[in-house]
Design a protein around this motif. Structure first.
Motif, mmCIF file in Angstrom:
data_model
loop_
_atom_site.group_PDB
_atom_site.id
_atom_site.type_symbol
_atom_site.label_atom_id
_atom_site.label_comp_id
_atom_site.label_asym_id
_atom_site.label_seq_id
_atom_site.Cartn_x
_atom_site.Cartn_y
_atom_site.Cartn_z
ATOM 1 N N ASP A 89 15.004 50.794 55.268
ATOM 2 C CA ASP A 89 14.801 50.000 54.206
ATOM 3 C C ASP A 89 13.178 50.235 53.866
ATOM 4 O O ASP A 89 12.333 49.938 55.042
ATOM 5 C CB ASP A 89 14.779 48.330 54.748
ATOM 6 C CG ASP A 89 13.978 47.556 53.936
ATOM 7 O OD1 ASP A 89 13.780 48.042 52.820
ATOM 8 O OD2 ASP A 89 13.532 46.554 54.639
ATOM 9 N N THR A 119 14.725 43.880 52.146
ATOM 10 C CA THR A 119 14.713 43.633 53.419
ATOM 11 C C THR A 119 15.724 42.257 53.659
ATOM 12 O O THR A 119 16.235 42.394 54.549
ATOM 13 C CB THR A 119 13.495 43.394 53.894
ATOM 14 O OG1 THR A 119 12.478 44.453 53.598
ATOM 15 C CG2 THR A 119 13.069 43.015 55.295
ATOM 16 N N THR A 144 7.171 44.764 53.151
ATOM 17 C CA THR A 144 7.519 45.942 54.209
ATOM 18 C C THR A 144 6.250 46.801 53.980
ATOM 19 O O THR A 144 6.334 47.593 52.837
ATOM 20 C CB THR A 144 8.751 46.453 53.777
ATOM 21 O OG1 THR A 144 9.992 45.492 54.077
ATOM 22 C CG2 THR A 144 9.261 47.677 54.806
HETATM 23 MG MG LIG Z 1 10.888 44.775 52.596
#
Ligand SMILES: [Mg+2]
Ligand SMILES: Nc1nc2c(ncn2[C@@H]2O[C@H](COP(=O)(O)OP(=O)(O)OP(=O)(O)O)[C@@H](O)[C@H]2O)c(=O)[nH]1
Length: 397
Positions: A249, A31, A229
């Motif tokens: 991502d 990220t 994430t």
């Molecule tokens: Mg991430």
């Protein structure tokens, strides 16, 4: 009539769309890399295409010169360690790729060996260590670059003290059978107050280091605001190297769901975190301290992956991605990769080295932007080309 016109536009005039799958183990900096790409200055049009057969091309001459200079410096380094301080402390990015294969000239390699009774650094046969062209060595200052999505721009320009939260569009993929377009948006960003103050200061210092290829008037999202994430972050770019680009991502902890993206992606960007010492050794030698740090840290991140874990993931992805899809390993070195360390990095990562012309390895740092532009410059034009003529580079050497 409208559909006819729109069909003509889509076929002949709309920019090509390239979907990039950004994967890698948890907490390796995917990220962060996506955030860095958002504030990196790219060209809109394609880049110089390297013709491997054209020995006279200026690009190849530049490579030869860079290689000569590098070998001279290596010799000098070996002779006197005091010379190390005069070397450049960092380089903007290097790519090892089977695509830009040029066998070293015989006379070059012999000159290095004869003078000094020292063996030159062994290079994998047929591979080039490709430095970024000098024009990338300073942050770009072109003012005429249009911005991408307006909303992205707004987020980047927010003052540091802002209390606004979300800057990442996250899609929960766990219950979706197909990748984008996004169906559900959640927030992955939380106020930095959850991190210990000392850690925040360290991260800020890190981000105040030299930045590479930063867009004018832009600033990257602070590390402290980048959260693990859970799902997928979608980065949308209107024009990078003449292509509309979507970057998916996908969180490291959901690696069993990556396969949903394999079929639809046009390129893969695999982030491999590179450290001098393998996490495995560090953990076993210092278990107590690690435990203490884990307790102190409110961040719900898993422990960093070991080399072995990363290699297994890499192998799994590689095996499942068709050979004609460009595959770049971004060797993420959190300390800015210095000139002297490149060779040791390449040597210790031999299993990661490319075996196909559609594969490449690039050392970089998402925190400073080092190598990021070079990586995208390799990946996107090739992905565009492969979309048009998929079989061209898929033949194994
Ligand atoms: Mg991430
Ligand atoms: N110093 C430094 N820290 C970094 C760098 N890149 C990432 N980090 C730190 O590592 C943390 C994890 O990075 P992420 O980008 O969230 O990692 P990720 O691979 O997306 O992790 P998941 O989302 O869990 O799969 C960030 O919050 C930063 O604090 C870097 O280049 N330098």
């Amino acid at each position: 009539m409208f559909s006819l016109a729109s069909g003509v536009y889509q076929t002949y005039m709309a920019p090509q769309q390239v979907n990039v799958l950004l994967v890698g183990a948890s907490s390796v900096g995917k990220t962060t890399l996506l955030e860095r790409i958002k504030v990196t200055q790219f060209q809109k049009q394609g880049v110089v295409v390297v013709d491997d057969d054209d020995d006279d091309s200026p690009f190849l001459q530049e490579l030869y010169q860079a290689k000569e200079a590098e070998e001279e410096e290596e010799e000098e380094l070996q002779m006197s360690s005091s010379l190390a301080s005069s070397l450049p402390t960092s380089l903007p990015g290097r790519i090892v790729s089977r695509r830009r294969v040029v066998e070293p000239r015989r006379d070059e390699s012999t000159t290095t060996t004869t003078n000094n009774n020292t063996t030159p650094t062994p290079r994998p046969k047929g591979l080039w260590v490709c430095p970024s062209p000098p024009k990338y060595q300073n942050a770009v200052t072109d003012a005429d670059e249009e911005e991408e999505e307006e909303e992205d721009e707004d987020e980047r320009l927010l003052p540091e003290t802002t209390t606004q939260t979300s800057s990442l569009e996250t899609i929960d993929i766990r219950n979706n059978s197909t990748p984008p377009p996004p169906t559900k948006t959640t927030t992955t960003v939380s106020p930095p107050s959850s991190l210990p103050q000392q850690q925040q200061q360290q991260q800020q210092q890190q981000q105040q280091q030299q930045q590479y290829d930063l867009k004018p008037n832009s600033r990257m999202l602070p590390f402290a605001k980048i959260r693990p994430t859970i799902g997928m972050n979608l980065g949308q770019f209107k024009n990078i190297y003449g292509a509309k680009c979507h970057i998916w991502d996908v969180g490291g902890r959901l690696h069993n769901l990556w396969e949903r993206y394999y079929e639809d992606c046009d390129a893969v960007l695999f982030v491999y975190k590179w450290e001098e010492e393998d996490v495995e050794n560090r953990n076993s030698s210092n278990k107590n301290e690690t435990k203490k740090n884990e307790d102190d840290d409110d961040d719900d991140r898993p422990r960093p992956p070991t080399r072995q874990e990363q290699k297994v993931l890499l192998q799994t992805v590689r095996q499942n991605i068709p050979k004609d899809v460009p595959f770049l390993i971004f060797l993420h070195s959190w300390q800015s990769p210095t000139y002297e360390r490149y060779n040791s990095i390449y040597r210790s990562t031999e299993p990661l080295l490319p075996t196909l012309p559609t594969q490449a390895l690039c050392v970089g740092n998402a925190g400073t932007g080092q190598g990021v532009r070079a990586a995208m410059e390799w990946l996107l034009p090739l992905a565009k080309q492969q979309q048009r003529a998929p079989d061209k580079l898929s033949v194994e050497y």
